[in-house]
Design a protein around this motif. Structure first.
Motif, PDB file in Angstrom:
ATOM      1  N   GLN A 201       0.834  -1.211   0.000  1.00 54.40           N
ATOM      2  CA  GLN A 201       0.000   0.000   0.000  1.00 54.40           C
ATOM      3  C   GLN A 201       0.859   1.248   0.000  1.00 54.40           C
ATOM      4  O   GLN A 201       0.387   2.342  -0.302  1.00 54.40           O
TER       5      GLN A 201
ATOM      6  N   ARG B 284      -6.783   5.028   3.657  1.00 60.36           N
ATOM      7  CA  ARG B 284      -7.548   3.830   3.307  1.00 60.36           C
ATOM      8  C   ARG B 284      -8.699   3.571   4.269  1.00 60.36           C
ATOM      9  O   ARG B 284      -9.465   2.636   4.086  1.00 60.36           O
ATOM     10  N   GLU B 285      -8.810   4.399   5.293  1.00 58.90           N
ATOM     11  CA  GLU B 285      -9.903   4.213   6.251  1.00 58.90           C
ATOM     12  C   GLU B 285     -11.163   4.887   5.730  1.00 58.90           C
ATOM     13  O   GLU B 285     -11.094   5.782   4.890  1.00 58.90           O
ATOM     14  N   ASP B 286     -12.291   4.476   6.265  1.00 58.63           N
ATOM     15  CA  ASP B 286     -13.517   5.149   5.848  1.00 58.63           C
ATOM     16  C   ASP B 286     -13.658   6.465   6.621  1.00 58.63           C
ATOM     17  O   ASP B 286     -12.920   6.715   7.588  1.00 58.63           O
TER      18      ASP B 286
ATOM     19  N   GLU C 107     -13.914   6.503  10.519  1.00 59.30           N
ATOM     20  CA  GLU C 107     -12.656   6.172  11.190  1.00 59.30           C
ATOM     21  C   GLU C 107     -11.667   7.325  11.057  1.00 59.30           C
ATOM     22  O   GLU C 107     -10.943   7.646  12.011  1.00 59.30           O
TER      23      GLU C 107
ATOM     24  N   LYS D 235     -12.465   9.872  13.621  1.00 60.86           N
ATOM     25  CA  LYS D 235     -12.051   9.459  14.978  1.00 60.86           C
ATOM     26  C   LYS D 235     -10.563   9.705  15.179  1.00 60.86           C
ATOM     27  O   LYS D 235     -10.130  10.170  16.230  1.00 60.86           O
TER      28      LYS D 235
ATOM     29  N   ARG E  41      -9.687  13.478  15.252  1.00 55.01           N
ATOM     30  CA  ARG E  41     -10.173  14.100  16.498  1.00 55.01           C
ATOM     31  C   ARG E  41      -9.108  14.010  17.581  1.00 55.01           C
ATOM     32  O   ARG E  41      -8.956  14.892  18.415  1.00 55.01           O
ATOM     33  N   ARG E  42      -8.350  12.906  17.542  1.00 58.25           N
ATOM     34  CA  ARG E  42      -7.337  12.699  18.582  1.00 58.25           C
ATOM     35  C   ARG E  42      -6.104  13.583  18.382  1.00 58.25           C
ATOM     36  O   ARG E  42      -5.259  13.666  19.251  1.00 58.25           O
TER      37      ARG E  42
ATOM     38  N   ASP F 236     -10.926  19.792  24.834  1.00 60.86           N
ATOM     39  CA  ASP F 236     -11.874  18.917  25.521  1.00 60.86           C
ATOM     40  C   ASP F 236     -13.149  18.720  24.712  1.00 60.86           C
ATOM     41  O   ASP F 236     -13.751  17.662  24.741  1.00 60.86           O
ATOM     42  N   ASP F 237     -13.551  19.783  24.053  1.00 59.83           N
ATOM     43  CA  ASP F 237     -14.830  19.726  23.355  1.00 59.83           C
ATOM     44  C   ASP F 237     -14.590  20.027  21.882  1.00 59.83           C
ATOM     45  O   ASP F 237     -14.292  21.170  21.522  1.00 59.83           O
TER      46      ASP F 237
ATOM     47  N   LYS G 209     -11.554  28.631  26.895  1.00 61.27           N
ATOM     48  CA  LYS G 209     -12.171  28.299  28.190  1.00 61.27           C
ATOM     49  C   LYS G 209     -12.627  29.601  28.840  1.00 61.27           C
ATOM     50  O   LYS G 209     -11.800  30.465  29.156  1.00 61.27           O
ATOM     51  N   MET G 210     -13.921  29.742  29.027  1.00 61.05           N
ATOM     52  CA  MET G 210     -14.450  30.944  29.673  1.00 61.05           C
ATOM     53  C   MET G 210     -14.161  30.906  31.156  1.00 61.05           C
ATOM     54  O   MET G 210     -14.277  29.850  31.796  1.00 61.05           O
TER      55      MET G 210
ATOM     56  N   PHE H 185      -9.329  31.832  28.122  1.00 58.57           N
ATOM     57  CA  PHE H 185      -7.969  31.305  27.986  1.00 58.57           C
ATOM     58  C   PHE H 185      -7.915  30.413  26.748  1.00 58.57           C
ATOM     59  O   PHE H 185      -8.725  29.509  26.576  1.00 58.57           O
TER      60      PHE H 185
ATOM     61  N   SER I 198       6.734  16.714  26.432  1.00 60.70           N
ATOM     62  CA  SER I 198       7.053  16.508  27.848  1.00 60.70           C
ATOM     63  C   SER I 198       8.559  16.638  28.045  1.00 60.70           C
ATOM     64  O   SER I 198       9.327  16.682  27.086  1.00 60.70           O
TER      65      SER I 198
END
Lengths: 659, 633
Positions: B392, B465-467, B470, B473, B476-477, B482-483, B514-515, B521, B531
């Motif tokens: 691939q 190759r993912e739909d 996916e 998802k 998103r990471r 948070d939202d 963030k309110m 902020f 880190s």
């Protein structure tokens, strides 16, 4: 092995609807048309059908069960080619005669490909079938279907023969890929009484009908009644791993069987699990419970030195628990039965069952009513909802009652545990072995509902001229949080790793660190440290989190949807009290208002109160998990609650330098 | 009666000292404190005696005694060996001792458990293991066993007396007795270890004696290739296994053996030849042919490993791969080599390690090599590298598991060491551009595009190759808000370009700010965070950065009309031998443009640079964690 002339009058095709019959027809060109799974477009493969049928037959003096499996799979994407690699697990003990072991027979596998508009069939040669020893009692038959590409339709079938007529495998309709059609049928002679339970969130069509059965028993025709159970389901989603789920299989659609009795004419009826009393009887007689629960206390003399007189029941139980932990080690095994607990005394170690029986002998001598609470390990499922079971029992914990009849629990596998402090994997629903030790009118208890797990933090700090927070943090954990803290503490590679972990978590630097009550049993333990933590700065302003260290920081619920419930590990209460002394040359420009959050009338709740008294800012934060099981239907609401919870954890007080 | 008593007394006289000997020997108190301090276990002794005096067969006797000091060392107490068609366990016994050195348990061969479970379709390997169940600390465990070869052998057991982090060693010996006709090649760590060589009646004996060694600790930023642990790798200069003979005198010789293993296994069935010819009939150039056959490889084959007998080294025949559509890395490489040969294109199999960047210098060995890829010869000394287990990937793309690795090119003239190209920091980059428009409540719409090159492409190309579900998802990471909800995502795989890259575009609804009362902020760059490691004071190992890569990010934040900027992070720029980064947040009207760039440079640095390195990492972490504070107008 000769097979007897079986059988049953089961006509497989007759019980199927017309659309289903299409599925079993030869693979034709139209079958290659779908290139995406209609149930889940992300699926890399899908089962077109999975069909199983189990029948009993009689040969060589006893009953066998024969299960035929037929599967057809469509490969949709590259990763779906793995569907061509199959492993079938079965019972096989080389110490037993070959005839007593399971056998996999008549295995055939075929790949169908569309080549130039025609269906081309490739059969799997037997040289790609391999046997693999798993352990002393099981083997796997492994095979790989050749000529598999994206678009291939794979078909395989086999027969599984087992002498274990009392043991019918659970049929899981849902699998690792979506399933267009699942069908399972079994016909059970009336001699074998089975509990049958169907569970799962997917819709299915299950029927149970009486049928006539015929067996050839040593040349004689034997007619008897039986029951045919059939379950059929369509368009099933794949079972996927999700966070906060102990055992995903629990929630997938399946039908489970457990033998509760054998009733053969002319023989004495054998009752195994028709009721919880039968389970108890089986455990008493065949599981050795009668003997183990009347064993003599091997530490009777030593117990006398413990000064138990005058102690309450729970105090006695806690003292004896600590004694056992010092005397004996858990060997890592969770067991339901114990041959001879005294062996553990001799060896200095044993399974949790052995240690628990010994512990109970000591409790009895101390005048405390106790009994096993039988349960299923959390990561292996749940007890059946509709019937008593032995198959699903993996172990037990010790239940005892105090002077008021209240019930408490303990398990000797918890090296750092105590009364009502058990390992997470045991916080499941259990059934009392004996009634009557408590005045509570129930024999089922959910250990996940035990309370008393808490973390209480007190932080005192000030702000130095460099604009950093300097102070102390004192954290006391109780219950299971203490147990987890102690375990983690002792598993840390060394002190450097521990300090590194805290500094990373707190984004701070530690000047000192100490712990109390981290060895052995006990309900609480404490850590304390001095720290320095940089604040957000800009010009003449400082930005301070009133909690100093946020409690919750991660959003675990970012997937847009969820099929399975959320299972938090345990109930708990987290409390953080902080006091921050602001410098004389600073004033508070802005201080956030308090907030209260509630999910489903307090199943989860959080609140924060921030107050100012002169130069001192005090904050009290509480987060309570009052229900550890959240339905998938409440997921959207949970997401909202959690986002708001994270907001509370990232509030800021704004300090401004005085003019 | 008297005679009996004398006899009994005599026995006792001999027995008691032996018992006392064992006690004293394994008394935990007798271990020097320097070896016990901060250790989880101590190897009291580890003695391995290889008898290879008979040509083509060997018997190896092991004796390993380890004191487990505490619960953290429990994992060091078990025993596990793997045997296959060419080896077997001839004898085994064990004992456990308490802290004073008294025997508390005897272990027999029948106490061992076995399993043949493997992730392969089929394998000869059988695992023998023993889980020690002594739970009172400290205790000492002793294992003694003999292994024999069957049908020849390739090498001798790798001698690693210290197997774990936090394990010290008191002493160890390794002895090999080889027939006079066999030269024993050896690689020693630490290098230039004294090897005592003696001529004996049986042959030549090589003996190494290891003195006490304090435990080592696995840490971050360590050279994985670096043989920090004491080790001897030894092998016969010539070997015979399963009827196949070869030489390990040089990588060239080793390559010859590999070549002859595959010889004659490149025959294709007639129907396959016809297929190849039809696929390439219209191809004008060799490159077109390679592309067509590469596509065919991806459509037709998949990875399945059958390792039986010589099959652990010898590739499955091209005929069999053609018929089944599956094979392992060497089988698929061999098959592809046959396809290319059919159309007149030359290629060589390359044996490589996906773990070690460097092969042991002048020391061909089996232990490092775990993968086979294909080297396709092109004009002007160029080549195309093909990993046939991952068709691939774009043709010729060298993925991150092997980029920069030294490997063995297997040619008919023998093996030749080469090094695969690696990616520079600019070749392994992510270019990110984000725009976010925020409302008064902190919520808003965020769009971003991120282009991945080089090693970064290697990590993300599978997304294409993912739909859609996916992809959403995964993407998103990438953002630590948070939202956030991914409304749409588009993934474009520019695999045909000379430098393949993956472009991801995303549209999200987010709560970016963030309110907090009258303030808001904002994370300057919610896509990245770094880190800071922590090093032990006593660390002596160099600091190693394993690969080069870079990030270049621009985040444009449109702030709400009713808010103004109260605090902006200061610009920062840092340049060092470890890498560089820069950060700035520049307002222009209602828009703040945050520009951050970072380059991580592969390299090895002396431990004396520890403080500089940590300071650099702290500054970088702080820069990327910066926030903007808005306040209501």
């Amino acid at each position: 092995m000769k097979t007897g002339i079986s059988l049953m009058t089961l006509l497989l095709t007759g019980s199927l609807c017309a659309r289903s019959q299409k599925k079993f027809a030869k693979v034709d060109v139209a079958d290659f048309k779908p290139t995406v799974c209609a149930i889940d477009s992300s699926a890399t493969a899908e089962y077109i059908y999975r069909i199983g049928s189990t029948e009993y037959y009689y040969a060589e003096g006893h009953f066998y069960i024969k299960t035929e499996i037929k599967t057809r799979i469509r490969v949709l994407k590259d990763d779906g080619k793995d569907a061509a690699n199959v492993a079938i697990l079965y019972y096989s003990n080389p110490k037993r005669p070959v005839t007593e072991n399971d056998r996999i027979q008549n295995l055939t596998a075929t790949a169908y490909n569309l080549v130039d508009g025609k269906v081309v069939k490739t059969s799997m040669p037997s040289k790609y079938i391999f046997k693999e020893t798993v352990n002393e009692k099981s083997e796997r038959l492994k095979f790989s279907v050749p000529d598999v590409k994206v678009g291939t339709i794979i078909e395989y079938k086999y027969t599984h023969i087992s002498e274990g007529y009392h043991n019918i495998d659970t049929w899981y309709s849902q699998q690792e890929y979506p399933v267009q059609y699942s069908f399972y049928t079994i016909t059970i002679p009336q001699y074998f009484k089975f509990h049958v339970e169907e569970t799962g969130f997917q819709h299915s069509n299950t029927t149970r009908k009486p049928v006539d059965m015929v067996f050839n028993v040593q040349g004689n025709v034997l007619k008897t009644a039986g029951e045919r159970i059939t379950t059929e389901a369509e368009n099933l989603k794949a079972v996927k791993d999700e966070s906060f789920v102990w055992c995903p299989k629990t929630y997938s659609h399946h039908i489970a069987f457990e033998l509760y009795g054998i009733d053969i004419p002319g023989a004495v009826y054998k009752d195994y699990t028709s009721s919880w009393n039968s389970v108890r009887k089986t455990l008493a007689e065949e599981g050795g419970y009668r003997k183990c629960l009347s064993m003599k206390n091997p530490y009777s003399e030593e117990m006398k030195q413990l000064g138990l007189d005058g102690m309450s029941a729970t105090k006695k139980a806690s003292t004896l628990f600590g004694f056992i932990q010092k005397k004996l080690k858990w060997n890592g095994d969770y067991k339901l039965v114990a041959d001879n607990p005294n062996k553990a005394v001799k060896n200095g170690k044993g399974s949790n069952a052995e240690l628990n029986f010994i512990y109970m002998s000591m409790l009895r001598e101390a005048g405390i009513n106790c009994t096993p609470l039988l349960l299923c390990l959390r990561n292996r499922g749940r007890l059946p909802l509709t019937y008593p079971s032995i198959d699903k029992l993996h172990t037990f914990v010790v239940a005892f009652s105090d002077e008021n009849g209240a019930l408490f629990f303990a398990d000797c596998s918890a090296e750092y545990g105590d009364v009502n402090v058990l390992p997470l994997n045991l916080l499941a629903e259990g059934v009392l072995y004996e009634n009557g030790i408590t005045n509570i009118d129930s024999q089922v208890f959910d250990l996940a509902a035990i309370r008393g797990h808490a973390a209480k933090t007190v932080i005192r700090c000030g702000i130095n001229p460099e604009g950093d927070l300097v102070g102390t943090k004192n954290n006391t954990c109780t219950g299971i949080l203490a147990e987890m803290f102690k375990k983690e503490y002792h598993e840390m590679e060394d002190s450097l790793a521990l300090i590194e972990k805290i500094e990373k978590w707190g984004d701070c630097k530690l000047q000192s660190y100490s712990v109390k009550n981290v060895d052995g049993t006990g309900l609480s333990s404490t850590e304390q440290y001095r720290f320095t933590k940089s604040l957000g700065k800009s010009g003449d302003r400082l930005y301070v989190n009133p909690m100093v260290f946020a409690d919750e920081r991660k959003n675990y619920f970012i997937n847009p949807t969820r099929d399975m419930p959320v299972e938090f590990s345990n109930l708990q209460n987290t409390e953080i009290k902080s006091s921050i002394l602001i410098p004389e040359d600073y004033e508070i420009e802005e201080i956030p208002a308090g907030k209260y959050l509630s999910f489903k009338d307090g199943e989860l709740e959080a609140k924060i109160d921030i107050k100012q008294q002169g130069r001192l800012i005090t904050t009290v934060y509480d987060f309570n998990v009052n229900n550890s099981f959240i339905l998938a239907t409440d997921y959207a609401e949970l997401q909202k609650f959690w986002t708001d919870l994270l907001d509370i954890n990232s509030l800021k007080i704004v300090l401004k330098k005085k003019a | 009666m008297k005679k009996k008593n004398i006899f009994a007394l005599a026995l006792l006289a001999f027995a008691v000292p032996a018992v006392l000997c064992a006690q004293v020997q394994y008394d935990v108190q007798s271990i020097p404190d320097s070896l016990k301090k901060n250790a989880f276990s101590v190897v009291r002794s580890y003695d391995v005696d290889v008898d290879a005096s008979a040509r083509n067969e060997s018997a190896v006797h092991f004796r390993r005694v380890v004191t487990i000091l505490n619960k953290k060392g429990l994992d060091h107490s078990g025993w596990h060996r793997v045997y296959d068609k060419f080896s077997f366990l001839s004898s085994f016994s064990g004992k456990a001792y308490d802290a004073q050195g008294n025997v508390i348990q005897k272990i027999k061969q029948k106490d061992l458990r076995t399993t043949a479970v493997s992730s392969n379709l089929a394998s000869d390997n059988v695992h023998y293991y023993y889980d020690c169940d002594v739970l009172s600390y400290p205790f000492t465990i002793e294992y003694e066993w003999t292994e024999k070869s069957r049908g020849g052998y390739i090498d001798f057991p790798v001698f690693t007396p210290m197997k774990f982090s936090h394990q010290s060693m008191q002493k160890a010996t390794y002895q090999i007795t080889a027939s006079p006709k066999v030269e024993v090649l050896r690689y020693e760590s630490p290098s230039k270890m004294n090897c005592d060589i003696q001529e004996t009646a049986k042959g030549k004996t090589y003996k190494w004696t290891f003195p006490a060694h304090r435990h080592l600790v696995d840490e971050d930023y360590i050279d994985d290739d670096d043989m920090r642990y004491p080790m001897i790798v030894a092998e016969p200069s010539e070997f015979s296994i399963g009827g196949s003979t070869g030489s390990l005198k040089s990588w060239e010789e080793f390559g010859k053996w590999y070549w002859q293993l595959a010889e004659g296994r490149d025959v294709l069935p007639k129907e396959e030849i016809a297929k190849v010819n039809s696929l390439t009939a219209d191809c004008k150039t060799d490159l077109d042919k390679i592309k067509a056959l590469y596509k065919y490889l991806g459509e037709k084959t998949r990875y399945v490993n059958i390792s039986l007998g010589l099959g652990g080294w010898q590739p499955m025949s091209a005929t069999e791969v053609s018929r089944t559509g599956f094979g392992d890395c060497k089988g698929l490489a061999n098959y592809m080599q046959a396809l290319l040969k059919q159309v007149g294109i030359k290629s060589y199999q390359v044996v490589i390690s996906t773990e070690d960047e460097n092969l042991l210098k002048d020391f061909p060995n089996m232990h490092q090599l775990n993968h086979v890829v294909l080297y396709i010869v092109r004009p002007d000394d160029k080549f195309i590298l093909m990993d046939c287990t991952c068709p691939q990937l774009p043709l010729g793309f060298i993925h991150s598991s092997i980029a920069g690795h030294e490997c063995l090119l297997v040619t008919p003239d023998g093996g030749k060491l080469i090094r695969l190209p690696d990616y520079s920091a600019s070749e392994s980059r992510e270019n990110l551009c984000a725009d976010v428009k925020i409302g008064s409540d902190g919520s808003g719409r965020l769009t971003f595009s991120c282009d991945h090159f080089g090693r970064r492409y290697s990590r993300t190309f599978g997304l294409a190759r993912e739909d859609k579900g996916e992809q959403k998802k995964v993407v998103r990471r990438w953002i630590s808000l948070d939202d956030a909800t991914v409304a749409d995502v588009a993934v474009n795989d520019f695999s045909e370009e000379e430098k393949p890259h993956l472009l991801v575009k995303c549209d999200m609804t987010v709560v970016y700010g963030k309110m907090n009362g009258s303030r808001m902020f904002l994370r300057c760059n919610p896509f990245r965070s770094f880190s800071v490691p922590r090093f032990r004071n006593e660390r002596t190992s160099p600091i190693v950065i394993g690969s080069s890569y870079s990030y270049s990010d621009t985040v444009r934040i449109s702030i709400p009309d009713d808010m103004k900027i109260e605090a902006l992070p200061m610009p920062v720029k840092e340049e060092s031998e470890f890498g560089s980064f820069s950060f700035s947040a520049v307002p222009d009207g209602n828009v703040v443009t945050v520009v951050s760039a970072m380059e991580c440079r592969k390299g090895k640095h002396d431990i004396s640079k520890k403080d500089d390195f940590l300071k650099y990492m702290e500054k970088r972490s702080k820069a990327y964690g910066a926030t903007i504070v808005l306040v209501k107008k």
